[in-house]
Design an enzyme around this catalytic site. Structure first.
Site, short mmCIF file in Angstrom:
data_model
loop_
_atom_site.label_atom_id
_atom_site.label_comp_id
_atom_site.label_asym_id
_atom_site.label_seq_id
_atom_site.Cartn_x
_atom_site.Cartn_y
_atom_site.Cartn_z
N SER A 1 0.94 -1.19 0.27
CA SER A 1 0.36 -0.06 0.15
C SER A 1 0.78 1.20 0.26
O SER A 1 -0.15 2.16 -0.11
CB SER A 1 -0.85 -0.10 0.97
OG SER A 1 -1.85 -0.79 1.53
N HIS B 1 -1.34 -3.01 -6.86
CA HIS B 1 -1.28 -2.85 -5.77
C HIS B 1 -2.89 -2.57 -6.20
O HIS B 1 -3.79 -1.55 -6.63
CB HIS B 1 -1.35 -1.25 -6.05
CG HIS B 1 -1.75 -0.90 -4.33
ND1 HIS B 1 -2.78 0.80 -3.98
CD2 HIS B 1 -2.14 -1.58 -3.00
CE1 HIS B 1 -2.93 0.28 -2.57
NE2 HIS B 1 -2.48 -0.57 -2.13
N GLU C 1 -3.68 -0.24 -9.08
CA GLU C 1 -2.17 0.82 -9.80
C GLU C 1 -1.51 -0.27 -9.86
O GLU C 1 -1.04 -1.60 -9.57
CB GLU C 1 -2.52 1.63 -8.58
CG GLU C 1 -3.13 1.99 -8.28
CD GLU C 1 -2.97 2.97 -7.23
OE1 GLU C 1 -3.99 4.51 -7.14
OE2 GLU C 1 -2.40 2.80 -6.25
N ASN D 1 -3.97 6.00 -2.53
CA ASN D 1 -3.76 6.17 -1.23
C ASN D 1 -3.00 6.90 -1.20
O ASN D 1 -2.87 7.72 0.67
CB ASN D 1 -2.68 4.80 -0.43
CG ASN D 1 -3.66 3.67 -0.70
OD1 ASN D 1 -4.85 3.38 -0.36
ND2 ASN D 1 -2.78 2.40 -0.42
#
Ligand code: CAA
Ligand code: NAD
Length: 293
Positions: free
Chosen positions: A126, A147, A159, A197
């Site tokens: 993350s 991701h 991602e 994130n």
């Protein structure tokens, strides 16, 4: 299926590893799911089976056809606690273990020796720099980020992180894999939090600070964002869903790397909940309690 990837080994049978294994197997890849303990694998597979049934009930007409489809997908999944043995025939390794740089580096260093040279490595991290994970191996050109989002079978994005040394060929193959498992694959540079994130985690942490200051209650914060902004979950509900430990690992890592950035300051309330073992839904309690009364 994209590129030459057929055999995928997924590390970590927790919240994310299960979901990644599921969508890969649903889309025709052969999957080996690895964890450190048989009990974690059993728990993970049980959750995967429940999720797969949920998906197939919507996708496939009729109970018999659903069962056949279920058996076909499950036949493509095997499990192992032998990390090195599990990558012997892998075309792609997807790592989804605990969010800790040293532990991930140790795993990648040992897998680097055991996996075939053409095998691509990817991390579902993350928040950690892909470059630092790749540095534990001799295949930084064949290393990138994949991701995914929680819950993986539902969230439509992946991602695909291109680090400095990720080759064009590897990045193209990882994008094709992301699309091959049915996701919209976006390209990101190897920057803290990538796209989602970097925007989401500071917002979640602001909600914790709002609560910690006593400015509003849990329910009011969550309802405000659901009803005022149309978000499917409020921020505290989402933190419980993601895991408070995972969020703390993310924040601590960023705080250590960027100590002057106030946005990444640790939260005493989050730290307290984690130290009490209140990790969110997965432990039965976080900001809310999930134990049946
Ligand atoms: N497996 C399979 N299907 C699932 C599922 C699972 N684990 N969870 C939910 N679903 C499906 C349900 O079957 C249902 O499908 P239909 O509408 O077609 O019937 C649909 O998803 C909605 O589920 P529910 O009705 O049970 O519940 P809901 O409407 O409250 O939705 C949710 C649940 C999809 C999780 C929704 O609340 C949501 O989108 N929440 C936000 C999630 C989010 O933001 N995720 C990103 C987290 S950040 C991250 O992942 C990155 C990181 O690094 C930390
Ligand atoms: P989790 O705690 O649910 O699961 C982690 C699993 O990894 C556990 O089952 C653990 O036993 C296993 N594990 C630990 N060390 C291992 C090793 N050496 N080999 C094999 N298995 C090992 O964690 P999670 O929420 O699934 O997160 C996993 C990764 O995905 C983390 O890097 C996290 O940052 C990232 N991520 C999490 C979310 C989320 O919403 N939770 C979303 C996107 C990405």
């Amino acid at each position: 299926m994209g590129s030459n990837i057929k055999n995928v080994t997924v590390f970590g049978a927790g919240l994310m590893g299960n979901g990644i294994a599921q969508v890969a197997a649903q889309n025709g890849y052969r999957v080996t799911l690895v964890d450190v303990d048989k009990a974690f694998l059993e728990k993970g597979i049980a959750r995967l089976e429940g999720s797969l049934k949920r998906v197939l009930r919507k996708k496939v007409e009729g109970e018999e056809a659903q069962q056949i489809a279920f058996n076909e997908v499950m036949a493509r999944i095997s499990t192992s606690t032998d990390a090195e043995g599990a990558v012997a025939n892998a075309d792609l390794v997807v790592e989804a273990i605990i969010e800790n740089l040293e532990i991930k580096q140790d795993l990648f260093a040992s897998l680097d020796k055991a996996a075939p040279a053409p095998c691509l490595f990817a991390s579902n991290t993350s928040s950690l720099p892909i470059k630092e994970l790749a540095a534990a191996t001799n295949r930084a050109d064949r290393f990138g980020g994949l991701h995914f989002f929680n819950p993986v079978p539902v969230m439509r994005l992946v991602e695909v992180v291109k680090a400095e040394e990720t080759s064009e060929e590897t990045h193209t193959a990882l994008l094709a894999f992301g699309e091959g498992v049915g996701k919209r694959a976006v390209t990101c540079k190897d920057t803290p939090g990538f796209i989602v994130n970097r925007l989401l985690v500071p917002y979640l942490m602001e909600a914790v600070r709002l609560l910690d200051r006593g400015d509003a209650s849990e329910a009011d914060i969550d309802d405000a964002m659901k009803m005022g902004c149309g978000y499917p979950m409020g921020p505290l509900q989402l933190l419980d869903y993601v895991g408070l430990d995972t969020t703390k690992f993310i924040m601590d890592g960023w705080h250590n790397a960027f100590p002057d950035q106030a946005l990444f300051d640790p939260s005493p309330l989050l730290d307290k909940l984690v130290s009490e073992g209140k990790l969110g839904r997965k432990s039965g309690e976080g900001f809310y309690s999930y134990t049946k009364k």
